[in-house]
Design a protein around this motif. Sequence first.
Motif, short mmCIF file in Angstrom:
data_model
loop_
_atom_site.label_atom_id
_atom_site.label_comp_id
_atom_site.label_asym_id
_atom_site.label_seq_id
_atom_site.Cartn_x
_atom_site.Cartn_y
_atom_site.Cartn_z
N HIS A 118 0.85 -1.20 0.00
CA HIS A 118 0.00 0.00 0.00
C HIS A 118 0.88 1.24 0.00
CE1 HIS A 118 -3.35 -2.65 0.85
NE2 HIS A 118 -2.74 -3.10 1.93
N GLU A 119 0.60 2.14 -0.94
CA GLU A 119 1.39 3.36 -1.03
C GLU A 119 0.88 4.39 -0.01
OE1 GLU A 119 4.03 3.31 -2.55
OE2 GLU A 119 3.77 1.62 -3.92
N LEU A 120 1.76 5.31 0.37
CA LEU A 120 1.44 6.29 1.39
C LEU A 120 1.04 7.61 0.78
CD1 LEU A 120 4.46 5.73 3.80
CD2 LEU A 120 2.19 4.75 4.01
N GLU A 121 0.08 8.27 1.41
CA GLU A 121 -0.21 9.65 1.03
C GLU A 121 0.73 10.60 1.77
OE1 GLU A 121 -4.27 10.65 1.58
OE2 GLU A 121 -4.96 9.51 -0.15
N GLN A 122 0.99 10.29 3.05
CA GLN A 122 1.92 11.12 3.83
C GLN A 122 3.35 10.66 3.52
OE1 GLN A 122 0.75 10.86 7.94
NE2 GLN A 122 -1.00 12.19 7.66
N PHE A 233 18.67 -4.56 4.62
CA PHE A 233 17.66 -3.49 4.66
C PHE A 233 16.37 -3.94 3.95
CE2 PHE A 233 17.60 1.28 5.30
CZ PHE A 233 16.22 1.41 5.13
N ILE A 234 16.49 -4.43 2.71
CA ILE A 234 15.28 -4.79 1.97
C ILE A 234 14.58 -6.01 2.60
CG2 ILE A 234 16.55 -6.19 0.29
CD1 ILE A 234 13.33 -4.14 -0.29
N LEU A 235 15.37 -6.97 3.12
CA LEU A 235 14.76 -8.11 3.80
C LEU A 235 14.05 -7.66 5.08
CD1 LEU A 235 17.56 -10.82 3.39
CD2 LEU A 235 15.46 -10.55 2.05
N GLY A 236 14.63 -6.69 5.77
CA GLY A 236 13.99 -6.15 6.96
C GLY A 236 12.67 -5.46 6.63
N ILE A 237 12.64 -4.71 5.54
CA ILE A 237 11.40 -4.04 5.12
C ILE A 237 10.31 -5.06 4.86
CG2 ILE A 237 10.33 -2.71 3.26
CD1 ILE A 237 12.97 -1.20 2.97
N ILE A 238 10.65 -6.14 4.14
CA ILE A 238 9.66 -7.17 3.81
C ILE A 238 9.13 -7.84 5.07
CG2 ILE A 238 9.33 -9.39 2.64
CD1 ILE A 238 11.38 -8.41 0.54
N ALA A 239 10.05 -8.15 6.02
CA ALA A 239 9.62 -8.79 7.26
C ALA A 239 8.70 -7.88 8.06
CB ALA A 239 10.86 -9.16 8.10
N ILE A 240 9.03 -6.60 8.14
CA ILE A 240 8.20 -5.65 8.89
C ILE A 240 6.84 -5.47 8.24
CG2 ILE A 240 8.00 -3.21 9.53
CD1 ILE A 240 11.05 -3.24 9.97
N TYR A 241 6.82 -5.45 6.92
CA TYR A 241 5.53 -5.25 6.21
C TYR A 241 4.58 -6.42 6.45
CZ TYR A 241 2.25 -3.90 2.57
OH TYR A 241 1.12 -3.52 1.90
N GLN A 242 5.14 -7.62 6.62
CA GLN A 242 4.29 -8.78 6.89
C GLN A 242 3.52 -8.63 8.20
OE1 GLN A 242 3.95 -11.21 4.52
NE2 GLN A 242 5.29 -9.80 3.40
N VAL A 243 4.08 -7.87 9.14
CA VAL A 243 3.45 -7.68 10.45
C VAL A 243 2.66 -6.38 10.49
CG1 VAL A 243 3.86 -7.45 12.93
CG2 VAL A 243 5.30 -8.98 11.56
N LYS A 244 3.26 -5.29 10.06
CA LYS A 244 2.65 -3.97 10.22
C LYS A 244 1.76 -3.57 9.05
CE LYS A 244 3.62 -1.70 13.27
NZ LYS A 244 3.06 -1.62 14.66
N ASN A 245 1.95 -4.19 7.88
CA ASN A 245 1.15 -3.89 6.69
C ASN A 245 1.19 -2.40 6.33
OD1 ASN A 245 -0.47 -4.81 4.55
ND2 ASN A 245 -2.33 -4.07 5.56
N THR A 246 2.35 -1.79 6.54
CA THR A 246 2.53 -0.38 6.20
C THR A 246 3.98 -0.10 5.88
OG1 THR A 246 2.23 1.90 6.97
CG2 THR A 246 2.89 0.27 8.61
#
Length: 657
Positions: A118-122, A233-246
Motif C-alpha cells: 500500500h502506497e502512502l499519502e503522507q 535493509f530490503i529483507l527487513g522491510i519485507i519482514a516488517i511489512y508482513q506484520v505492520k502492513n505499512t
Amino acid sequence: MEPKLLAVAILLPAVSAVLCYLFRKAPIRNVIVVVTALIMFAVAGGFFKLLFDNGGKITIELHDFAAMATELAIKILDLLLFIYIMYIGVKLKKPLIVGLTFLQLIPVLIFEFIVRPHELEQAFVIDYLSLILILLVSIIGPIITIFAIGYMKEHEHHLHLKKSRQHRFFLILFVFLGAMNGLVMTNNIMWLYFFWEVTTLCSFLLISHDGNEQSIKNATRALIINMVGGVAFILGIIAIYQVKNTLAIDKIASVESLADVGTILPLGLGLLCFAGFTKSAQFPFQSWLLGAMVAPTPVSAMLHSSTMVKAGVYLIVRLAPAYYGTNLAKLIAVVGGFTFVAGSAIAISQSNGKRVLAYSTIANLGLIVCCAGLGNPVALGAAILLIIFHAVSKGLLFLCVGTIEQGIGSRDIEDMQGLMKRMPFTAVITVIGMISMLLPPFGVLISKWLTIEAAVDKSPIVLILVVLGSAFTVVFWAKWIGIVLTMSYKAKMVGEKLSISIRSALSILFVGVLACSIGIAPLYNNLILPQLQMFQIGGNSVILGINGGLDIKSAWLNGGTMGGFGIVYFFIVVLLVMFLVPVFMRRAKPETMKTPYLCGENTTDTRGIDFMSPGDKIDQVIVHNYYLEGFFGEKNLTLWVNLIAGAIILIMFGVVI
C-alpha cells in the motif's frame, strides 16, 4: 510552501550537480557552489521556521499525479541504480558486487510488483530529529563544498593532473547532499531505502575519485560492505511489512510496535539495525570507513564523518521506540558499547592523523548506537546531542587535518610539532576542535556523561564499556594536543597563506563548535526535548536545560538533581584561555628561547631539533609519543575485536529469531 521547500532541498543539489558537471571552468563552477551553499543555508532556515510554526511536525502529502509521478520516478531511478552498480561489478571483475546487487534487486522486484504494498499519502514527515539532520546536511555539507573549492585545486596540483576532474567531484558531492536530505525527510521506508543506496553509490565514486589502485580497492570494499547492509535493509522491510502492513516509518517506529514483539517484527527491526551497523561502520564493518581515508579530505569530512555515516545512526535512533526494553535493544547497546571501546583503544596506536579521526569517528558512532539501545529518555537525549556535536567537531577536524597536510606535506601527528609557529591559525582551531571532543564544557563530553548516567540502572556491561572507552579517548586526544602545542625553537611565527574558501570554512565550523556548546540548553530544550516527548518513552530520569547547561532530574530523588553542567560558566574560563594563549605566544621574546645543544650546528627548520652532524649530514633528534602498539596495535586487536563483534551480532539475531 512546504512542498516547494522540500523540492528545493532534494532537487536543488541535483540541479547544481549537473551544472557543475556541464560548466567546467573553475570560476563559473565556484559561483555555482557558493550560490548553492547559500540557498541550502536558507532552506535549512526555512525548515526550522516551518517546523516551529506547525507545532513540531510537518506532513507533506502527495496526491494523484504528483504521488504517481514521484513513485514511478523513484522506481525507475532505483532500477537504474542497480544496473549501474552491476556495471561497476562487471567492470571491476567483482562477481560479489554483482551477486549482492541481485540479492537486493530480486526482493525489490517481488515486493514492488507482486506483493504491491500500500502506497502512502503522507510521503514526507519532518519532526525535530529530521530537522536536526537537515540542518547538519544543509549547513555543514555546503560549508565542506566551499572548502573543497580551494582544497581540490591544491589536491590536483599535488597529483600533477593534466586535466581537472573537479566537475565530476562536485557532481557527486551535490547528488549525495540531495539524497541525504531525502533520506531524513521521507516517511516511506522504501523511499528511504532508495536514498540509502544512492549514498552507497556516491561513497564508492568519491572514495575512488583519484583513480589509483589503492583508492579503487578501498572504494570497492566500501561498496561491498554497504551492499551487504542493503540486502539486510530490503529483507527487513519485507519482514516488517508482513506484520505492520505499512511502509510508514512513523507507524513502524512507534512504541505501539512493542505489542508485536512475539512476531517476526523484531527480526525485521534487527535487520534494519544491521544495515545501520554497516553504514555507520560498527565493528566488524569498520574497514570500509578506514579505507575511505585515502579519499580527498572533503570526502572524509562530509561522507565519512559529519553526514553519510549519520544515516546509519539516524535509522537506529529513529527505530528506538519500536524495540525499547527488548532483548534486541540490550544487544544493540552492547554492539555500540563494544565498538566505542574497540575504536578508542586502536586509535591510541595510530600516528596518522586521518586514521586517528577515523577510529574516533567509529567509536563515537558506536556510542550513539549504544545510547539508542539503552533507549530511555536520558540515553536518547545523549544520542541526539552526540549526532550534533560529533558532526560539527569532526567535520572541522577533518578539514583541519587536510589543511595541515597540504601545509606541511604530512598527516603524521609527529610531524605537527611546532605547528603553532608555522600554521598558527589552523593550529589554534585544530586544538580547540580536539578539546571539543575531550573536555568540558563542550557537548561531546557532556553527552558521554549522560550516557554513563543512563547506563547506571540499565546495563552494568554497557556502563563498563562506556567508562573504558571514555578513558581511552583521553589518551589519544591528549597526546595529539600535546604535540601540536609543543614549543618550537624557531623564533618567529609564520603567517600561513590559506585560500578564502578554506579559511572561511574553518572559521564557520569553528564558530559552530563554540555556538553549539555554549547554546546547549536552548538547543536541547527547543529541538531535542520535544523529540523525546514525541518518542513517548517513559523513564525515571529526564534531562532539563537549565542554569545555562544541562541537569538530570530523577524521580528516585523526588525530582532532585542527579548532576549537571553549568556550561556558560565553564566557557567564560575557556574563552579567556583561548584568547590569552596566542597573545602570550606572540609576546615571547626570542632571547628567552634557547635551542638545545645537539652535538653539532643546529639547522633552522620549524621545530629546531635537527642538526648538522659530521660529513655535513642532517640528523634529526627523534622525540615522539608512545603508541603502545604492542598492546593497542591494529594488527594485534583487529582480528579479535572483529570476531567478538561478529559474535555479538550473531547472538543478537539468535535472540530475535
